[in-house]
Design a protein around this motif. Structure first.
Motif, PDB file in Angstrom:
ATOM      1  N   SER A 337       0.818  -1.201   0.000  1.00 29.71           N
ATOM      2  CA  SER A 337       0.000   0.000   0.000  1.00 29.71           C
ATOM      3  C   SER A 337       0.859   1.261   0.000  1.00 29.71           C
ATOM      4  CB  SER A 337      -0.907  -0.021   1.229  1.00 29.71           C
ATOM      5  OG  SER A 337      -1.580   1.189   1.365  1.00 29.71           O
ATOM      6  N   ALA A 338       1.903   1.274   0.831  1.00 28.70           N
ATOM      7  CA  ALA A 338       2.779   2.439   0.901  1.00 28.70           C
ATOM      8  C   ALA A 338       3.506   2.661  -0.416  1.00 28.70           C
ATOM      9  CB  ALA A 338       3.778   2.270   2.044  1.00 28.70           C
ATOM     10  N   ALA A 339       3.993   1.575  -1.036  1.00 34.79           N
ATOM     11  CA  ALA A 339       4.710   1.699  -2.306  1.00 34.79           C
ATOM     12  C   ALA A 339       3.791   2.237  -3.401  1.00 34.79           C
ATOM     13  CB  ALA A 339       5.272   0.335  -2.710  1.00 34.79           C
ATOM     14  N   TYR A 340       2.588   1.684  -3.470  1.00 36.22           N
ATOM     15  CA  TYR A 340       1.601   2.128  -4.459  1.00 36.22           C
ATOM     16  C   TYR A 340       1.237   3.593  -4.252  1.00 36.22           C
ATOM     17  CZ  TYR A 340      -3.366   2.885  -5.608  1.00 36.22           C
ATOM     18  OH  TYR A 340      -4.553   3.414  -6.004  1.00 36.22           O
ATOM     19  N   SER A 341       1.003   3.980  -3.001  1.00 31.14           N
ATOM     20  CA  SER A 341       0.594   5.346  -2.703  1.00 31.14           C
ATOM     21  C   SER A 341       1.699   6.345  -3.021  1.00 31.14           C
ATOM     22  CB  SER A 341       0.205   5.466  -1.229  1.00 31.14           C
ATOM     23  OG  SER A 341      -0.906   4.648  -0.947  1.00 31.14           O
ATOM     24  N   ALA A 342       2.950   5.955  -2.793  1.00 35.33           N
ATOM     25  CA  ALA A 342       4.067   6.844  -3.090  1.00 35.33           C
ATOM     26  C   ALA A 342       4.088   7.221  -4.560  1.00 35.33           C
ATOM     27  CB  ALA A 342       5.379   6.178  -2.690  1.00 35.33           C
ATOM     28  N   VAL A 343       3.836   6.244  -5.434  1.00 34.64           N
ATOM     29  CA  VAL A 343       3.808   6.510  -6.870  1.00 34.64           C
ATOM     30  C   VAL A 343       2.535   7.264  -7.239  1.00 34.64           C
ATOM     31  CG1 VAL A 343       3.799   5.477  -9.177  1.00 34.64           C
ATOM     32  CG2 VAL A 343       5.217   4.487  -7.365  1.00 34.64           C
ATOM     33  N   ARG A 344       1.432   6.868  -6.635  1.00 35.22           N
ATOM     34  CA  ARG A 344       0.131   7.447  -6.978  1.00 35.22           C
ATOM     35  C   ARG A 344       0.092   8.955  -6.751  1.00 35.22           C
ATOM     36  NH1 ARG A 344      -5.634   6.094  -3.979  1.00 35.22           N
ATOM     37  NH2 ARG A 344      -6.841   7.666  -5.051  1.00 35.22           N
TER      38      ARG A 344
END
Length: 384
Positions: A337-344
């Protein structure tokens, strides 16, 4: 005569310990921050003699720092604990919101919004785990509380911003300071974490998660999708031509629409449709809505309709992306979730990415995410 004893009833969802309500209240305030600045964008531009482009950087600096900070929040909280991370995040928001309110130039506000983004990232990445650990009634109760906080915050933020913005463009910033200060005191006094278990997370974990194709495709999709999200949220106040209250009421409607479809409509839609199919349906509809908003930008009534419809579509898409992220990787869900949100948080809008990457996304159509873990990703991913 014997009687059958009545089985004990489960605690009501709304009957929670004080520490849960303290964190939930802070969540509402944090989500209010998404749209609080929206109604005062034209006023900031006028008062500080800034161009619309300069004013939009209030969102850019906030989102870039929030996204980058997401890459390290799990590493930090796994070492210093949830309560300390929450309090540091709240303290940073208080300090930088106050500095925004006292600023005399748009450049200063842009810089201080970046610090605000750091504080928000630390807070929102930790809040749901705290609620899940302390809530009565298990993860289901925690999810309901989170969804209520999300919907309430996103809807009320622009409305409060409009009311305070009618007095001064500095008003919404002072409002955040006051509310976050109350939340800070509530967490200091009420939140107890005596049995907190800390399992250190590697700093490289989010980067390793992005090496898995399904998560990478979803992250790139969210990068482009978020451009559409924030064009609608951050640029629309300028062509609307309304005062702070009018803009606040418009985006109150936007927030209510987003909350309704995120909580109720998206789950119903996914009962009969695959996630990838749903994404490739909603994204083109969102693109059409944005095109229509551009064509009718000179017509305030039509633009308001486009904004509300956009909120309906964005709510559905937020939930679909979140559920997909839950099944996209073998990494721990909080790390994915954190990795996805960082890019998002860095960007923008695309159905083509889903189409080209559909093979990599096969696993997201095949499984259902655990409810508590799904909510954790929503908490991190929807706090843009």
């Amino acid at each position: 005569m014997t009687t059958t004893p009545t089985p004990p009833t489960a605690p009501g969802i709304w009957r929670q310990p004080a520490q849960v309500w303290a964190v939930a209240f802070a969540c509402v305030v944090a989500f209010m921050g998404i749209g609080l600045v929206d109604p005062i964008l034209p006023a900031i531009a006028e008062s500080l003699e800034a161009s619309p482009v300069e004013t939009e950087l209030l969102f850019t600096s906030y989102l870039v720092v929030t996204g980058l900070a997401m890459l390290v929040t799990s590493w930090l909280s796994s070492r210093i604990g949830a309560k300390a991370t929450l309090l540091i995040g709240l303290a940073l928001v208080i300090v930088f919101a106050l500095l925004c309110a006292l600023s005399g130039s748009v450049d200063a506000v842009i810089g201080f919004r970046a610090g605000w983004g750091l504080g928000n990232a630390l807070f929102i990445s930790t809040a749901l785990a705290t609620i899940v650990g302390a809530a009565s009634g298990g993860s289901a109760a925690a999810i309901v509380l989170y969804e209520a906080a999300l919907g309430l915050g996103i809807a009320i933020g622009p409305l409060v911003g409009g009311i305070l913005g009618e007095v001064s463009w500095r008003g919404p910033f002072f409002g955040v300071v006051a509310l976050m200060a109350i939340a800070f005191v509530a967490i200091v006094v009420l939140l107890r974490t005596p049995n907190e278990t800390r399992t250190p997370t590697a700093l490289s974990a989010p980067f390793q998660a992005l090496r898995q194709p399904a998560l990478a495709v979803l992250a790139v999709t969210a990068l482009f999708y978020n451009i559409g999200f924030f064009v609608l949220l951050a640029f629309s106040p300028f062509p609307l031509g309304f005062g702070a209250m009018g803009i606040g009421l418009t985006f109150f409607g936007w927030g209510v629409a987003l909350a309704i479809t995120s909580v109720w409509v998206a789950p119903l839609l996914l009962r009969g449709m695959r996630r990838t199919t749903a994404m490739m349906t909603v994204l083109p509809l969102l693109a059409i809505d944005l095109v229509l908003a551009g064509l009718f930008a000179a017509n305030p009534g039509a633009l308001v309709v486009c904004i509300i419809v956009g909120g309906l579509l964005l709510g559905v898409m937020n939930t679909i992306l979140t559920e997909s992220v839950m099944e996209a990787t073998d990494q721990p869900r909080s790390v994915a979730s954190a990795a996805y949100s960082a890019v998002r948080f860095l960007g923008g809008a695309a159905a083509l990415t889903i189409l080209l990457g559909r093979k990599a996304l096969a696993r997201v159509d095949a499984h259902r995410a655990d409810a508590a873990e799904e909510a954790a990703a929503v908490l991190v991913g929807d706090a843009a």
